[in-house]
Design an enzyme around this catalytic site. Structure first.
Site, PDB file in Angstrom:
ATOM      1  N   GLY A  29       0.818  -1.221   0.000  1.00  0.00           N
ATOM      2  CA  GLY A  29       0.000   0.000   0.000  1.00  0.00           C
ATOM      3  C   GLY A  29       0.845   1.260   0.000  1.00  0.00           C
ATOM      4  O   GLY A  29       2.081   1.228   0.050  1.00  0.00           O
ATOM      5  N   HIS A 260      -4.295  15.647  14.919  1.00  0.00           N
ATOM      6  CA  HIS A 260      -3.107  16.512  14.816  1.00  0.00           C
ATOM      7  C   HIS A 260      -3.287  17.866  15.522  1.00  0.00           C
ATOM      8  O   HIS A 260      -2.404  18.327  16.239  1.00  0.00           O
ATOM      9  CB  HIS A 260      -2.756  16.789  13.354  1.00  0.00           C
ATOM     10  CG  HIS A 260      -2.661  15.570  12.492  1.00  0.00           C
ATOM     11  ND1 HIS A 260      -2.137  14.381  12.936  1.00  0.00           N
ATOM     12  CD2 HIS A 260      -3.030  15.341  11.215  1.00  0.00           C
ATOM     13  CE1 HIS A 260      -2.183  13.488  11.959  1.00  0.00           C
ATOM     14  NE2 HIS A 260      -2.729  14.042  10.904  1.00  0.00           N
ATOM     15  N   LYS A 357       1.353  25.550   1.805  1.00  0.00           N
ATOM     16  CA  LYS A 357       1.453  24.427   2.737  1.00  0.00           C
ATOM     17  C   LYS A 357       2.231  24.929   3.922  1.00  0.00           C
ATOM     18  O   LYS A 357       3.366  25.390   3.788  1.00  0.00           O
ATOM     19  CB  LYS A 357       2.194  23.259   2.096  1.00  0.00           C
ATOM     20  CG  LYS A 357       2.573  22.183   3.101  1.00  0.00           C
ATOM     21  CD  LYS A 357       2.372  20.808   2.590  1.00  0.00           C
ATOM     22  CE  LYS A 357       2.717  19.766   3.647  1.00  0.00           C
ATOM     23  NZ  LYS A 357       1.590  19.175   4.278  1.00  0.00           N
TER      24      LYS A 357
HETATM   25  C1  BG6 Z   1      -3.010  13.218   7.399  1.00  0.00           C
HETATM   26  C2  BG6 Z   1      -4.349  13.555   6.829  1.00  0.00           C
HETATM   27  O1  BG6 Z   1      -3.131  12.686   8.678  1.00  0.00           O
HETATM   28  O2  BG6 Z   1      -2.236  14.412   7.461  1.00  0.00           O
HETATM   29  C3  BG6 Z   1      -4.214  14.167   5.459  1.00  0.00           C
HETATM   30  O3  BG6 Z   1      -5.116  12.368   6.737  1.00  0.00           O
HETATM   31  C4  BG6 Z   1      -3.294  15.374   5.517  1.00  0.00           C
HETATM   32  O4  BG6 Z   1      -5.470  14.539   4.938  1.00  0.00           O
HETATM   33  C5  BG6 Z   1      -2.004  14.994   6.208  1.00  0.00           C
HETATM   34  O5  BG6 Z   1      -3.035  15.781   4.196  1.00  0.00           O
HETATM   35  C6  BG6 Z   1      -1.131  16.216   6.423  1.00  0.00           C
HETATM   36  O6  BG6 Z   1       0.110  15.766   6.892  1.00  0.00           O
HETATM   37  P1  BG6 Z   1       1.428  16.585   6.635  1.00  0.00           P
HETATM   38  O7  BG6 Z   1       2.480  15.805   7.342  1.00  0.00           O
HETATM   39  O8  BG6 Z   1       1.624  16.644   5.158  1.00  0.00           O
HETATM   40  O9  BG6 Z   1       1.164  17.936   7.228  1.00  0.00           O
END
Ligand code: BG6
Length: 504
Positions: A29, A260, A357
């Site tokens: 996966g 998170h 981001k």
């Molecule tokens: C994941 C979510 O836990 O965290 C995603 O399921 C999200 O939807 C991702 O994009 C973001 O993680 P990072 O590490 O890219 O900030």
């Protein structure tokens, strides 16, 4: 000459884990291919994967060990190095249907053989369930029935450990998470269960603890007397990608807030643990969640991306219902009712398909109580602000008022900006969160993993909003924008605004 920003001395708490066998379900996966296998390889390169450890990859497709090794060789992140061939030799493939008990009966001799050939005498095992969450319980049940997860020492600390790792989502709501938890705990002890929140493996998230509790400077001002408000942001440019099946059911509140966002909030706001032991840190996190004032739906703004900047609307994405009401954005104002934080608003926001981001924590301090610099008034002086950037450009920045050099008496807002990249050796990069987390699972350190009570507390907090979700207005924002206007209004109504870095 010594430059200001290098490490001087330091303490390292890193140790190599004992020999163990890693068994990955869902080995073909996305998660295993993108994160787990490359992270194990990087641990191997750093000599943190014990030489007597083997890896068994389980998947549904039929393939030989050699085929799997070739598949791994081509994965991103498997850059050639002197360790690569040795690492590949430690990989074994086990095919089977996860619903068939025979798969697990055949796994018993496969694990025994790897343990025997590598000399993993204590049979320490790490089972990583990189599968759909609906399989967690059935897989654990089969593993237990095959005798693969039993530890000889019961609930006590065990040198012959068998750990099981699962990823969020831990259920869909309070009730389903309770069912999952009680199901898993029929076969495993809490000490054997490692619930991953990959944000906790990020360097800068871990650094919150060091920063707060290994310095004397911050604790005296880390409270409502000095802090005006706190903002936690985790936004991204990506849309739903190929995950509509999951995301349509989850939505952003479940995907990011339940885990998170609340984890980052806990680390920023929790009290000082009596020690760095896993349960002492997790006790404080749970205590903090208990002090959060019940969420009010009116303190939440939910949004969904519409067409914009050449990108399609969420509703036009593959697998998404054309009238979907799933939120891809959420912003919230919440309060912590305890002695330290009473009255300080915490603003959280997270969303997909935004203009950048970025994950960061912004601590806005209060104005000075009195200005001696007439005619400059207190509120004319910019407030101190501390920014912990989780990603990208991991680092921290502190805004201070300082005199501008020159004969005139001028003051200005000065930023002391520190980026981790500036102290890494050439060619070195920030370690992937999964490296830290996998290592901790092997070391038996649960500090960065979610405890069962925290899962429950987070779901209970979110429940009132999840229940009201269908009735709450959904604010549309153009893909590639800064998010819905209503999220700005939420702060404006408090006389505040979201922190945006200069370039935005
Ligand atoms: C994941 C979510 O836990 O965290 C995603 O399921 C999200 O939807 C991702 O994009 C973001 O993680 P990072 O590490 O890219 O900030």
């Amino acid at each position: 000459m010594e430059t200001g920003c290098r490490w001087r001395g330091g303490f390292c708490m890193e140790v190599t884990p004992p020999p163990n066998t890693v068994v990955i379900f869902g080995a073909l996966g996305d998660l295993a291919g993108r994160k787990l296998i490359p992270s194990l390889y990087h641990l191997c390169q750093r000599e943190l994967l014990h030489k007597r450890s083997g890896i068994i990859a389980c998947g549904r497709d039929r393939m030989s060990h050699e085929d799997y090794r070739e598949y791994v060789r081509k994965l991103p992140g498997m850059e050639p190095s002197p360790c690569l061939e040795g690492f590949l030799k430690r990989l074994f493939y086990h095919a089977g249907d996860y619903a068939e008990h025979d798969t697990y009966e055949r796994l018993v001799p496969a694990v025994a053989e790897v343990e025997h050939s590598f000399g993993n005498l204590d049979s320490c095992r790490l089972f990583y369930l990189a599968t759909a969450p609906s399989l967690y319980l059935p897989v654990v049940e089969h593993l237990a029935a095959a005798g693969l997860t039993a530890e000889p020492c019961g609930t006590q600390e065990c040198s012959q450990w068998r750990h099981v790792v699962i990823e969020k989502p831990f259920g869909h709501d309070l009730e389903s998470s309770f069912a999952l938890e009680s199901g898993l705990l029929r076969f495993l002890t809490e000490r054997q269960l490692y619930r991953i929140d990959h944000y906790l493996g990020k360097e800068t998230v871990q650094n919150i603890l060091m920063f707060r509790f290994a310095n004397v400077l911050f604790e005296p001002v880390w409270n409502r007397d000095y802090i005006d408000s706190v903002q936690i942001t985790a936004v991204e440019t990506l849309g739903v990608e190929h995950r509509a099946g999951y995301f349509e059911q989850a939505g952003l509140l479940r995907d990011m807030f339940q885990n998170h966002m609340l984890e980052m909030l806990s680390l920023v706001a929790m009290e000082i643990p009596v020690s760095f032991a896993a349960d002492r840190v997790r006790d404080e996190k749970a205590r903090l969640l208990r002090s959060i004032r019940p969420f009010l739906p009116e303190d939440f703004v939910l949004g969904q991306y519409a067409e914009g900047n050449g990108m399609p609307a969420y509703r036009a994405e593959k697998g998404v219902a054309p009238d979907s009401r799933t939120e891809t954005y959420a912003a919230a104002r919440l309060f912590i009712d305890n002695w330290r934080w009473r009255g300080v608003p915490f603003y959280l926001r997270s969303g997909k398909r935004l203009n950048r981001k970025r994950s960061e924590i912004v601590i806005n301090f209060k104005h000075v109580p009195h200005s001696i610099f007439e005619p400059v008034r207190e509120r004319d002086l910019a407030r101190n602000r501390l920014i912990l950037t989780v990603q990208p450009e991991e680092g921290l920045a502190l805004n201070l008022i300082a005199k501008r050099p020159g004969p005139k008496l001028c003051m200005g807002d000065l930023t002391m900006d520190f980026k981790y990249a500036s102290i890494l050796d050439t060619g070195e990069s920030m370690p992937e969160a999964y490296e830290r987390l996998l290592l901790d699972c092997m070391l038996g350190d649960q500090t960065l993993f979610i405890r069962s009570d925290t899962v429950r507390l987070a779901w209970s907090l979110l429940s009132p909003v999840l229940e009201a979700r269908e009735r709450m207005p959904l604010r549309f924002y153009p893909a590639g924008s800064a998010g819905p206007e209503e999220a700005d209004r939420l702060l404006r109504s408090d006389g505040r605004s979201w922190y945006e870095p200069c370039e935005f």
